[in-house]
Motif scaffolding. Structure first.
Motif, PDB file in Angstrom:
ATOM      1  N   ARG A 112       4.606 -28.449  -6.265  1.00  0.00           N
ATOM      2  CA  ARG A 112       5.136 -29.242  -7.377  1.00  0.00           C
ATOM      3  C   ARG A 112       4.019 -29.522  -8.391  1.00  0.00           C
ATOM      4  N   GLU A 113       2.833 -29.918  -7.857  1.00  0.00           N
ATOM      5  CA  GLU A 113       1.696 -30.185  -8.745  1.00  0.00           C
ATOM      6  C   GLU A 113       1.306 -28.955  -9.547  1.00  0.00           C
ATOM      7  N   HIS A 114       1.433 -27.792  -8.914  1.00  0.00           N
ATOM      8  CA  HIS A 114       1.038 -26.554  -9.608  1.00  0.00           C
ATOM      9  C   HIS A 114       2.145 -26.055 -10.547  1.00  0.00           C
ATOM     10  N   GLY A 115       3.272 -26.756 -10.563  1.00  0.00           N
ATOM     11  CA  GLY A 115       4.301 -26.451 -11.566  1.00  0.00           C
ATOM     12  C   GLY A 115       5.342 -25.416 -11.168  1.00  0.00           C
ATOM     13  N   TRP A 116       5.513 -25.180  -9.865  1.00  0.00           N
ATOM     14  CA  TRP A 116       6.441 -24.133  -9.432  1.00  0.00           C
ATOM     15  C   TRP A 116       7.874 -24.628  -9.238  1.00  0.00           C
ATOM     16  N   GLU A 117       8.111 -25.902  -9.435  1.00  0.00           N
ATOM     17  CA  GLU A 117       9.402 -26.468  -9.064  1.00  0.00           C
ATOM     18  C   GLU A 117      10.583 -25.785  -9.764  1.00  0.00           C
ATOM     19  N   ASP A 118      10.462 -25.597 -11.079  1.00  0.00           N
ATOM     20  CA  ASP A 118      11.565 -24.983 -11.833  1.00  0.00           C
ATOM     21  C   ASP A 118      11.867 -23.584 -11.318  1.00  0.00           C
TER      22      ASP A 118
END
Lengths: 132, 651
Positions: A112-118
């Protein structure tokens, strides 16, 4: 294949907009996947200052891999997906059909921190599983 | 009275006689307990209800056996690594025995899915997770393996000390035992890896350890008949059955045949899997292990089907869990020939959706589940018997009506259409997964309304004029009038008068054409779009948000996205309707790009608006005025049933 991957990444730039710089996803053929192995070629989707880039890299086993995610592909599945009109939709379909497999190399909060959620949500990964 | 003679014949498990061939399976963890593994009063009250289900064998939910919590897979899972936990286990064993059943304690070391409070999980080999929910793996050393087997044996001894008759070790779903058995996760090169014989060594040593320690007590293992992981390098079905044979040879008393891993790419228990689909695995297990009792129940929710299977010798014991969560009286109703009264598990997987969010599980069909400890949730005779009118025969209104009728109130339901079910009826009839599941809710209300003497007044629209005609006849009015598509939200859009209402189309009151644009990719829009596409129409979905299925239960999101893809339904996300013309729908995306989608029907499937007007109209016309379900705020079946029930037990 790098050029086709780049097209895919550019086309879906919105999905990767939140990815932190240098965070990456590795793509390796299934026949070459092992915990440790002699370096073999792989494709990496990596976040660079200008956006996501498709680059060539070397895979030395998932123990040594610094990527957040590893996409393991059966023979010919990635090539076939990249030929399609909607390559990412085909990758999603292959994940369901067993032609490709995602391996997660970081904890959920790190992803999530690395931005993979989407991206993971788009693929439906949080909702996969026989209990679902 | 019963005709289910195979289910209700007496049986045995090891040296224990069982009164029937039904086993309550510990299929999932309740998450009702403390974070450090102690059983709570909430759990005890739930188990007391489970003990009363009438099953011959009752399995208590899985406890993790190790003090570190490497085996712990759920936030509030119970523990059995120390005697300090025993007092509550003793109470549970007593509840089960008092009810006349054989008591089994499950030991659940989650392995790959464990270490929920830790930064890692234990596995035979380091094979990365495929789902982000789980922890990064660590490889077990041989010392770890020996210690782990010892902890299982100690936990088993502790369960027997607490009064349980036997234990069960679960290899379901990719838990520790399964990950040793599977080629996918066991890539060891020592004697615990490689061949099927070697991969099964951990299981055999575990069975041997427990059997040596507790030779007089039955031992059950839950084993996959199919992992559904073979495409990713997991075991084939042939290998699964070789492992089953090993377990039988090692001396287990019962094998519980299960299906699928948590991370498998396909579903094993959802509504889209037909009942009976996996029976072939039980049949094969019975043939593979003829001397071992076989229990089975995956996607086999109906007692009559289970009875036939046992009669045909397909398996020995019907193992059932979720249907008993939905209706703890299921077995008694089956025994008494009252199957028409059963509240069926509809496979919504609300229970698991909540577990995967680390919440206590609940059940769409059983609002009292998890609240057994609270007297406020019990149906008790009303102190003052009242005359009650209910507006709306959807799930909220009907749930309220039957609950109130059980308490002794005189209940009349007014429904503006000609049937029970409200919008659920339209939804169910267009459901691609398994319409019968959702329709069973409607049938249940029809049956119970009749049996409980609820008066049904159809084709009666409740409004102020109607209310004046029944003035002073009722003590209470319940507004359960549901929700509608908010057509007023489109008032500023050119051509809005051409829009069709999705609910009117879904109910068949308004026909749709063969080229359709559906505005709104929530559950109503999706179900309607899928069913119209299935009937041959060209359908396009337009959704304001970035993704479709925003209001769909987490466990069902991927089904809709998959159906949309499979049916070839184009989806325009981050887009809104700008104009409706005779040619179709003009939409505009987030970047301002306009697209004309040719259509003969443009259907509005959202937003929804609660039908709340009656609250204002009736305010000074009746003593008590209450509301429940979508009439308060548009949500779904779960909220409708739960609110209807909660209001029913209170008024």
């Amino acid at each position: 294949m790098l050029a086709q991957c780049q097209q895919l990444l550019d086309r879906h730039a919105d999905l990767f907009a939140e990815i932190e710089e240098s965070a990456s996803l590795a793509i390796v053929p299934r026949a070459r996947v092992a915990a440790l192995c002699r370096p073999v070629p792989m494709i990496v989707w990596v976040r660079e200052p200008e956006g996501m880039a498709a680059r060539a890299g070397e895979f030395g086993g998932f123990k040594a891999l610094s990527s957040d995610l590893l996409l393991v592909t059966n023979d010919g599945t990635l090539e076939a997906a990249l030929e399609r009109d909607e390559p990412l939709a085909e990758i999603k379909r292959q994940l369901r059909a067993g032609g490709m497999l995602f391996m997660v190399l970081r904890r959920k909060d790190e992803l999530r921190e690395h931005g993979w959620e989407d991206f993971l949500e788009w693929l439906g990964m949080p909702f996969v599983g026989s209990c679902r | 009275m019963t005709e289910l003679k195979h289910l209700f014949k007496p049986g045995r498990l090891g040296r224990y006689a069982t009164r029937n061939m039904i086993k309550y399976g510990a299929c999932c963890v309740s998450n009702y307990n403390t974070r450090d593994g102690f059983i709570t009063p909430r759990e005890l009250a739930r188990v007391r209800v489970i003990a009363g289900t009438g099953c011959g064998i009752i399995t208590n939910q899985g406890a993790y056996p190790d003090p570190k919590g490497e085996g712990k897979s759920y936030f509030r899972q119970i523990a059995l690594f120390d005697d300090k936990f025993l007092p509550q286990f003793e109470m549970i064993a007593r509840y089960i025995h008092d009810a006349g059943s054989v008591a089994i304690q499950q030991i659940l070391h989650a392995g790959r899915y464990g270490g929920i409070d830790l930064g890692y999980c234990m596995q035979p080999s380091v094979v990365p997770q495929t789902l982000p929910h789980f922890r990064p793996p660590r490889e077990m050393s041989k010392d770890d393996i020996r210690r782990c087997i010892g902890e299982h044996v100690d936990a088993a001894k502790r369960a027997i000390k607490a009064g349980f008759d036997g234990v069960e070790v679960t290899s379901f779903m990719g838990y520790l035992l399964a990950s040793f058995n599977s080629r996918f996760t066991n890539q060891r090169t020592d004697e615990y890896g490689g061949s099927v014989e070697n991969r099964g060594r951990f299981m055999r040593e575990l069975i041997d350890g427990v059997k040596q320690a507790l030779p007089e007590h039955p031992l059950i293992v839950r084993l996959n008949g199919a992992e559904l992981m073979d495409q990713w390098g997991g075991n084939t079905e042939d290998e699964c059955f070789e492992l089953m044979e090993q377990a039988a040879r090692a001396g287990v008393d019962q094998i519980s045949v299960t299906v699928g891993w948590q991370e498998a790419p396909e579903s094993s228990i959802g509504r889209d899997v037909a009942p009976g689909h996996w029976n072939y695995l039980a049949i094969r297990a019975k043939k593979t292990c003829p001397g071992t009792q076989i229990a089975f129940g995956n996607r086999l929710p109906d007692p009559d089907m289970a009875d036939e299977c046992i009669g045909r010798g397909e398996f020995d014991v019907w193992e059932v869990c979720r249907p008993l969560l939905a209706d703890p009286q299921l077995i008694h109703k089956a025994a008494e020939g009252r199957l028409d009264e059963v509240r069926r598990c509809i496979g919504s997987l609300n229970c698991l959706s909540r577990l995967f969010r680390d919440l206590p599980y609940s059940c769409t069909m059983n609002p009292a589940l998890g609240h057994e400890v609270e007297p406020e949730y019990a149906i008790t005779p009303a102190a003052v018997k009242k005359k009650i009118m209910v507006i709306g025969a959807g799930p909220a209104g009907m749930e309220y009506a039957i609950t109130a009728a059980k308490r002794g109130h005189a209940v009349t339901v007014y429904e503006k259409h000609d049937r029970i079910g409200g919008n659920l009826y339209a939804y169910a009839s267009r459901d691609l997964a398994r319409p019968d599941d959702l329709m069973s809710v409607v049938r249940h209300y029809e049956v119970m309304a009749k049996k409980l003497g609820v008066e049904m007044k159809f084709n009666t629209e409740a409004n102020a004029k109607f209310m004046r005609s029944v003035l002073h006849q009722y003590d209470v009015c319940i507004v359960a009038s549901g929700a509608r598509i908010d057509m007023e939200a489109y008032a500023g859009i050119e051509g809005h008068e051409r829009l069709l209402d999705a609910l009117a189309v879904a109910h068949g009151r308004v026909p749709a054409g063969m080229r359709v644009v559906v505005i709104g990719g929530g559950k109503i829009g999706l179900v309607l779009a899928e069913s119209l596409r299935k009937s041959g129409a060209e359908v396009t979905i337009v959704e304001r948000e970035k993704r479709i299925a925003g209001d769909v239960m987490p466990t069902f999101k991927w089904r809709h996205t998959t159906w949309v893809e499979e049916l070839g339904i184009p989806v325009h996300t981050s887009s809104r309707l700008k104009r409706v013309t005779a040619e179709g729908a003009l939409i505009v995306d987030a970047k301002g790009k306009e697209t004309l989608l040719p259509a003969d029907s443009v259907i509005a499937a959202g937003p929804r608006k609660a039908n709340q007007e009656l609250f204002t109209e009736f305010e000074w016309m009746v003593d008590e005025l209450h509301g429940c379900g979508d009439a308060l705020m548009p949500r779904g079946i779960d909220a409708a049933i739960h609110e209807g029930y909660r209001l029913g037990v209170r008024i």
